[in-house]
Design an enzyme around this catalytic site. Structure first.
Site, mmCIF file in Angstrom:
data_model
loop_
_atom_site.group_PDB
_atom_site.id
_atom_site.type_symbol
_atom_site.label_atom_id
_atom_site.label_comp_id
_atom_site.label_asym_id
_atom_site.label_seq_id
_atom_site.Cartn_x
_atom_site.Cartn_y
_atom_site.Cartn_z
ATOM 1 N N ASP A 10 40.685 48.254 42.823
ATOM 2 C CA ASP A 10 39.360 48.249 43.003
ATOM 3 C C ASP A 10 38.979 49.601 42.914
ATOM 4 O O ASP A 10 38.192 50.041 43.985
ATOM 5 C CB ASP A 10 38.692 47.314 43.807
ATOM 6 C CG ASP A 10 39.145 47.603 45.281
ATOM 7 O OD1 ASP A 10 40.189 48.079 45.453
ATOM 8 O OD2 ASP A 10 38.430 47.116 46.180
ATOM 9 N N HIS A 241 44.766 54.085 53.780
ATOM 10 C CA HIS A 241 45.111 52.663 53.191
ATOM 11 C C HIS A 241 45.924 52.405 51.925
ATOM 12 O O HIS A 241 47.011 52.138 52.123
ATOM 13 C CB HIS A 241 43.794 51.872 53.088
ATOM 14 C CG HIS A 241 42.971 51.790 54.282
ATOM 15 N ND1 HIS A 241 43.346 51.381 55.424
ATOM 16 C CD2 HIS A 241 41.608 52.379 54.325
ATOM 17 C CE1 HIS A 241 42.250 51.547 56.359
ATOM 18 N NE2 HIS A 241 41.200 52.049 55.811
HETATM 19 O O1 RIB Z 1 40.507 48.037 54.018
HETATM 20 C C1 RIB Z 1 41.256 48.985 53.167
HETATM 21 C C2 RIB Z 1 41.158 48.618 51.776
HETATM 22 O O2 RIB Z 1 39.673 47.997 51.414
HETATM 23 C C3 RIB Z 1 41.325 49.656 50.580
HETATM 24 O O3 RIB Z 1 41.987 48.995 49.800
HETATM 25 C C4 RIB Z 1 40.174 50.186 50.340
HETATM 26 O O4 RIB Z 1 40.145 50.863 48.863
HETATM 27 C C5 RIB Z 1 39.334 48.766 50.336
HETATM 28 O O5 RIB Z 1 39.279 48.309 49.078
HETATM 29 CA CA CA Z 2 41.416 49.149 47.282
#
Ligand code: RIB
Ligand code: CA
Length: 315
Positions: A10, A241
């Site tokens: 995303d 992340h």
């Molecule tokens: O919590 C972190 C996630 O949430 C990552 O994938 C960031 O891109 C959001 O989508």
């Molecule tokens: Ca993400």
């Protein structure tokens, strides 16, 4: 031999950072991007995925447009306060030239996994709707993927949307429960590790001044995201992340893991919580009994991971 990888994404600033790491790593053959709502709505996710493959000179990589809403839960708002209104830090990129392939993400995943049995690693770094739909379309993909590496969830720490839930999981908890209880090898790279790995301001400045156009691009798109971290967490830097899921694919020894059945709370105030059963030989049967073991990352060598990221992005 390189691993064939599909990233379900995303994009999203940290998604872009993860995709670029995959593209710069010879151990990974990126065979497709599939898109999903989350940080942005799915239309913009598809546009951004196309922008990223074009900007990096890889317009040959197929992009498949994914689900536009969760299986059962209501569609939440886009996270423009984290990633900017364009999902990429408000940098106003021109529209992409190319288009998504002519079939939906779930079908693309099924066809690719079945075409390369045992070879495809799925790396979802957004809500898990496309993977759940692919499983429903062709349950045999569970036997034929090499591995599924999920960025999402939190086993031993609070969530980042509610105290219980991380963003990717709360966006479609029913899909996430399907993915974590399917009989395929799943690793969860959740907030337990991704919030331990900090790209500090100094680290980012070193990327910017490295002389690598890709590193400079990452610096540029991440300013808004960095300010969100400062305002929300008081952090002079950013959590790592989505790139951590790609780092796991590159080198699992960067992480320490535990194994156990994991279920997702789908309703109520704890919706989106990823509950790992770490008890051994528990007698009374419950909703975790007999479920597949999930590999859950609980520790990370942040220094080594950040060095790997810098090395690849600046090369
Ligand atoms: O919590 C972190 C996630 O949430 C990552 O994938 C960031 O891109 C959001 O989508
Ligand atoms: Ca993400």
């Amino acid at each position: 031999m390189s691993k064939k990888v599909i990233i379900d994404t995303d994009p999203g600033v940290d998604d872009a950072m993860a995709i670029l790491l995959a593209l710069k790593s010879p151990e990974i053959e990126l065979v497709g991007l599939t898109t999903i709502y989350g940080n942005v709505y799915t239309d913009l996710a598809t546009q951004n995925a196309l922008r990223l493959v074009e900007l990096t000179g890889r317009p040959d990589i197929p992009v498949a447009h994914g689900a536009e809403s969760p299986l059962l839960a209501p569609l939440g708002p886009a996270a423009d306060f984290v990633h900017g209104w364009d999902g990429l830090g408000n940098i106003n990129l021109p529209p992409p030239q190319g288009r998504a392939v002519d079939r939906p993400a779930a079908q693309f995943i099924v066809e690719t996994v079945m075409a390369y049995p045992g070879e495809i690693t799925l790396v979802p770094i957004g809500p898990l709707t496309n993977l759940a739909l692919a499983l429903a379309l062709e349950p045999r993909i569970a036997d034929h993927v090499a591995e599924v590496v999920v960025m999402g969830g939190a086993a031993t720490v609070n969530g980042n949307v509610t105290p219980a839930a991380e963003a990717n999981i709360i966006n479609d908890p029913h899909a996430a429960d399907m993915v974590f209880t399917a009989a395929w090898p799943v690793t969860m790279v959740g907030l337990d590790v991704t919030m331990q790995i900090i790209m500090t301001d100094d680290y980012m400045l070193a990327l910017k001044t490295s002389g690598s156009p890709m590193a400079e691009f990452i610096y540029t798109i991440s300013r808004f995201y960095r300010d969100f971290h400062y305002d929300t967490h008081g952090l002079a830097g950013m959590h790592t992340h989505d790139p951590s899921a790609i780092a796991y694919v590159l080198d699992p020894t960067l992480f320490t893991t535990v194994r156990g059945p994991l279920r997702v709370v789908t309703e109520g105030i704890a919706a989106g919580q990823t509950l790992l059963d770490r008890r051994q030989n528990w007698r009374q049967p419950n909703a975790w009994t007999g479920q597949p073991m999930v590999n859950v990352c609980l520790g990370a060598d942040a220094e080594r991971l950040l060095a790997l990221y810098r090395e690849r992005i600046t090369a």
